[in-house]
Design a protein around this motif. Structure first.
Motif, PDB file in Angstrom:
ATOM      1  N   ASP A  27      36.537  29.065  47.286  1.00  0.00           N
ATOM      2  CA  ASP A  27      36.073  30.223  46.554  1.00  0.00           C
ATOM      3  C   ASP A  27      37.267  31.138  46.399  1.00  0.00           C
ATOM      4  O   ASP A  27      37.620  31.879  47.308  1.00  0.00           O
ATOM      5  CB  ASP A  27      34.938  30.912  47.323  1.00  0.00           C
ATOM      6  CG  ASP A  27      34.219  31.935  46.491  1.00  0.00           C
ATOM      7  OD1 ASP A  27      34.331  31.883  45.260  1.00  0.00           O
ATOM      8  OD2 ASP A  27      33.541  32.785  47.089  1.00  0.00           O
ATOM      9  N   HIS A  28      37.916  31.062  45.253  1.00  0.00           N
ATOM     10  CA  HIS A  28      39.159  31.788  45.030  1.00  0.00           C
ATOM     11  C   HIS A  28      38.861  33.210  44.586  1.00  0.00           C
ATOM     12  O   HIS A  28      38.691  33.487  43.405  1.00  0.00           O
ATOM     13  CB  HIS A  28      40.006  31.075  43.981  1.00  0.00           C
ATOM     14  CG  HIS A  28      40.344  29.675  44.350  1.00  0.00           C
ATOM     15  ND1 HIS A  28      41.278  29.376  45.289  1.00  0.00           N
ATOM     16  CD2 HIS A  28      39.866  28.495  43.926  1.00  0.00           C
ATOM     17  CE1 HIS A  28      41.375  28.076  45.417  1.00  0.00           C
ATOM     18  NE2 HIS A  28      40.511  27.507  44.607  1.00  0.00           N
ATOM     19  N   LYS A  29      38.767  34.111  45.567  1.00  0.00           N
ATOM     20  CA  LYS A  29      38.520  35.517  45.273  1.00  0.00           C
ATOM     21  C   LYS A  29      39.514  36.367  46.039  1.00  0.00           C
ATOM     22  O   LYS A  29      39.948  36.016  47.127  1.00  0.00           O
ATOM     23  CB  LYS A  29      37.102  35.926  45.667  1.00  0.00           C
ATOM     24  CG  LYS A  29      36.028  35.339  44.799  1.00  0.00           C
ATOM     25  CD  LYS A  29      34.684  35.923  45.134  1.00  0.00           C
ATOM     26  CE  LYS A  29      33.630  35.409  44.175  1.00  0.00           C
ATOM     27  NZ  LYS A  29      32.332  36.021  44.457  1.00  0.00           N
ATOM     28  N   GLU A  30      39.851  37.484  45.455  1.00  0.00           N
ATOM     29  CA  GLU A  30      40.673  38.450  46.155  1.00  0.00           C
ATOM     30  C   GLU A  30      39.895  39.756  46.249  1.00  0.00           C
ATOM     31  O   GLU A  30      39.199  40.151  45.320  1.00  0.00           O
ATOM     32  CB  GLU A  30      42.020  38.660  45.473  1.00  0.00           C
ATOM     33  CG  GLU A  30      41.947  39.283  44.102  1.00  0.00           C
ATOM     34  CD  GLU A  30      43.311  39.532  43.498  1.00  0.00           C
ATOM     35  OE1 GLU A  30      44.289  39.687  44.251  1.00  0.00           O
ATOM     36  OE2 GLU A  30      43.394  39.571  42.270  1.00  0.00           O
ATOM     37  N   THR A  31      39.997  40.409  47.377  1.00  0.00           N
ATOM     38  CA  THR A  31      39.298  41.672  47.590  1.00  0.00           C
ATOM     39  C   THR A  31      40.117  42.800  47.004  1.00  0.00           C
ATOM     40  O   THR A  31      41.275  43.006  47.375  1.00  0.00           O
ATOM     41  CB  THR A  31      39.055  41.905  49.089  1.00  0.00           C
ATOM     42  OG1 THR A  31      38.287  40.813  49.605  1.00  0.00           O
ATOM     43  CG2 THR A  31      38.305  43.195  49.325  1.00  0.00           C
ATOM     44  N   THR A  50      38.496  32.993  37.138  1.00  0.00           N
ATOM     45  CA  THR A  50      37.917  33.459  35.880  1.00  0.00           C
ATOM     46  C   THR A  50      38.200  34.924  35.578  1.00  0.00           C
ATOM     47  O   THR A  50      37.997  35.366  34.458  1.00  0.00           O
ATOM     48  CB  THR A  50      36.390  33.274  35.901  1.00  0.00           C
ATOM     49  OG1 THR A  50      35.837  34.075  36.946  1.00  0.00           O
ATOM     50  CG2 THR A  50      36.018  31.818  36.106  1.00  0.00           C
ATOM     51  N   GLY A  51      38.608  35.712  36.578  1.00  0.00           N
ATOM     52  CA  GLY A  51      38.830  37.133  36.382  1.00  0.00           C
ATOM     53  C   GLY A  51      37.562  37.958  36.513  1.00  0.00           C
ATOM     54  O   GLY A  51      37.578  39.176  36.343  1.00  0.00           O
ATOM     55  N   GLU A  52      36.447  37.317  36.818  1.00  0.00           N
ATOM     56  CA  GLU A  52      35.169  38.010  36.960  1.00  0.00           C
ATOM     57  C   GLU A  52      35.199  38.927  38.185  1.00  0.00           C
ATOM     58  O   GLU A  52      35.687  38.555  39.241  1.00  0.00           O
ATOM     59  CB  GLU A  52      34.048  36.993  37.114  1.00  0.00           C
ATOM     60  CG  GLU A  52      32.683  37.609  37.311  1.00  0.00           C
ATOM     61  CD  GLU A  52      31.621  36.548  37.549  1.00  0.00           C
ATOM     62  OE1 GLU A  52      30.461  36.955  37.693  1.00  0.00           O
ATOM     63  OE2 GLU A  52      31.944  35.357  37.610  1.00  0.00           O
TER      64      GLU A  52
END
Length: 60
Positions: A27-31, A50-52
């Motif tokens: 899950d490629h997310k950054e806080t 995705t930039g979402e």
């Protein structure tokens, strides 16, 4: 020969499980923002794929 077949099947199962964990668990997310307050908090994350942007608000 039966022991070799069993070992090969066990090895292939292990490889399949490891690959499955990497594919499904990524899950490629950054806080961007994480605020903790006495009555709750706010967390803003952006997906690097995705930039979402998602905003989670916790109220206690």
């Amino acid at each position: 020969m039966n022991a070799v077949d069993d070992a090969l099947r066990l090895f292939l199962l292990a490889v399949t499980l490891v690959v499955g964990f990497f594919v499904a668990g990524c899950d490629h997310k950054e806080t961007l923002l994480d605020v903790d307050a006495p009555n709750g908090g706010v967390e803003v994350e952006r997906s690097t794929d995705t930039g979402e942007i998602t905003v989670d608000v916790d109220r206690e």
